[in-house]
Enzyme design. Sequence first.
Site, PDB file in Angstrom:
ATOM      1  N   ASP A 170       0.883  -1.166   0.000  1.00  0.00           N
ATOM      2  CA  ASP A 170       0.000   0.000   0.000  1.00  0.00           C
ATOM      3  C   ASP A 170       0.922   1.219   0.000  1.00  0.00           C
ATOM      4  O   ASP A 170       1.520   1.539   1.016  1.00  0.00           O
ATOM      5  CB  ASP A 170      -0.899  -0.027   1.242  1.00  0.00           C
ATOM      6  CG  ASP A 170      -1.843   1.176   1.294  1.00  0.00           C
ATOM      7  OD1 ASP A 170      -2.869   1.074   1.987  1.00  0.00           O
ATOM      8  OD2 ASP A 170      -1.552   2.201   0.650  1.00  0.00           O
ATOM      9  N   LYS A 195      -6.406   9.901  -2.220  1.00  0.00           N
ATOM     10  CA  LYS A 195      -5.385  10.736  -1.606  1.00  0.00           C
ATOM     11  C   LYS A 195      -4.598  11.519  -2.655  1.00  0.00           C
ATOM     12  O   LYS A 195      -5.133  12.350  -3.360  1.00  0.00           O
ATOM     13  CB  LYS A 195      -4.489   9.868  -0.717  1.00  0.00           C
ATOM     14  CG  LYS A 195      -5.254   8.931   0.220  1.00  0.00           C
ATOM     15  CD  LYS A 195      -6.162   9.689   1.166  1.00  0.00           C
ATOM     16  CE  LYS A 195      -6.858   8.812   2.182  1.00  0.00           C
ATOM     17  NZ  LYS A 195      -7.833   7.852   1.625  1.00  0.00           N
TER      18      LYS A 195
HETATM   19  C1  LIG Z   1      -8.995   7.917   5.140  1.00  0.00           C
HETATM   20  C2  LIG Z   1      -7.762   7.576   5.495  1.00  0.00           C
HETATM   21  N1  LIG Z   1      -7.040   6.649   4.888  1.00  0.00           N
HETATM   22  C3  LIG Z   1      -7.491   5.869   3.787  1.00  0.00           C
HETATM   23  C4  LIG Z   1      -6.491   4.817   3.371  1.00  0.00           C
HETATM   24  C5  LIG Z   1      -6.920   3.658   2.710  1.00  0.00           C
HETATM   25  C6  LIG Z   1      -8.387   3.456   2.330  1.00  0.00           C
HETATM   26  O1  LIG Z   1      -8.669   4.232   1.182  1.00  0.00           O
HETATM   27  P1  LIG Z   1     -10.175   4.715   0.871  1.00  0.00           P
HETATM   28  O2  LIG Z   1     -10.060   5.371  -0.495  1.00  0.00           O
HETATM   29  O3  LIG Z   1     -10.524   5.689   1.972  1.00  0.00           O
HETATM   30  O4  LIG Z   1     -11.046   3.476   0.896  1.00  0.00           O
HETATM   31  C7  LIG Z   1      -5.995   2.684   2.366  1.00  0.00           C
HETATM   32  N2  LIG Z   1      -4.674   2.823   2.653  1.00  0.00           N
HETATM   33  C8  LIG Z   1      -4.229   3.931   3.301  1.00  0.00           C
HETATM   34  C9  LIG Z   1      -2.772   4.048   3.624  1.00  0.00           C
HETATM   35  C10 LIG Z   1      -5.120   4.957   3.672  1.00  0.00           C
HETATM   36  O5  LIG Z   1      -4.646   6.044   4.316  1.00  0.00           O
HETATM   37  C11 LIG Z   1      -7.050   8.241   6.626  1.00  0.00           C
HETATM   38  O6  LIG Z   1      -5.967   7.718   7.030  1.00  0.00           O
HETATM   39  O7  LIG Z   1      -7.537   9.296   7.116  1.00  0.00           O
END
Ligand SMILES: C=C(NCc1c(COP(=O)(O)O)cnc(C)c1O)C(=O)O
Length: 382
Positions: A170, A195
Amino acid sequence: MKFRTRAIHLGFDPDPQTGAVVPPIHLATTFAQPAAGEWREFDYSRSGNPTRKAFENAIAALESGVGGLAFASGMAAIHCVTQLLQAGDHIVTGQDIYGGTFRLFHKIINRAGISVTMVPTNDLDAVEKAFQPNTRLLWLESPGNPLLTITDIVACAEIAHRHGVLVGVDSTFATPALTRPLELGADIVMHSATKYLGGHSDVLGGVLVVRDPELYQRLYFIQNATGAVMGPWESYLCHRGLRTLELRIREQCRSAMAIAQFLAGHPAVRRVYYPGLPDHPGHEIAARQMSGYFGAMVSFEVHGDIGTARKVVNSTRLFHLAVSLGAVESLIEQPALMSHASYDPEARRAHGISDTLIRLSIGLEDPEDLIADLQQALAQVA
Ligand SMILES: C=C(NCc1c(COP(=O)(O)O)cnc(C)c1O)C(=O)O
């Protein structure tokens, strides 16, 4: 060509008929076929859509992969990877991972008989000792969320492949502009496109890229069968986001370094977690693995208790108090109460996520304004 140039032009060739220099957004959910049993490239948008395909091809090329898959969210992308496994299989993952990933691993896929062991993935001995005969996947986050733990992807991939274990990374916090895990030996790279790839807090999405055609076909089959695909509008926004990704993340990294240094010298701050600071345990690996940059996320602990940290995060005026990250606007949050609230409290503490931890997503505002905002917020608890 360099990353920045490719990111601007991949999938953006002028339309041969109209000359349009940006790709069209295909909202069609279905595509007429020439004859029964004869198929065009696209037949039904869950199975493939021209706008999504353009983005998937672009991110795959930027990640040095053979194929990309775009999903409705980052969690949908991670869930797709877990569907490669079956009952009785085992996952090794890091202790510094997103709360939603913790929840998926411990409260959803465990019901299907898949077990999970969390280890400090910056300790290679701990990683290798965690492998069992039924281990099928090593899932890494580097930098980790929210403590910015740096994991040596090359070393972990070598260990995992000696045990016949797939490696998924990830890479949301790093972005392909700084780190390309497939070039370092990983089998799968994943992003929450929500992000940095989208970059403007206006699109939810997820991405997988792989370097093995057979693995791509297995993941594509799961994506099509389970259906959590990215829509055409979101695909367009993520594709557009790629064009400015390197410029944005590099500038955000510069600001993050300045902010980390400011926090490191502040009397109200107990500890700063930022790979760019020489005292960060992963500093040398990060310098090598992230192209000389250290990311745009900064976490820190304040002296005091959960209420002290809450007072700080409630007091900023420029930083929005919100979860998520990677956008042009800066965000502040308290993981214990917000992004990592899905961790069981004992697991949260066991993994070093203290009540006084504050996480910053550094945007593109002038760093002097961001530092002034943090200065006045910290003054509330001085
Ligand atoms: C919403 C947040 N994180 C989502 C996230 C996710 C999940 O992504 P989403 O698009 O929110 O489903 C996966 N991996 C990492 C490293 C992430 O930071 C947060 O950390 O505030």
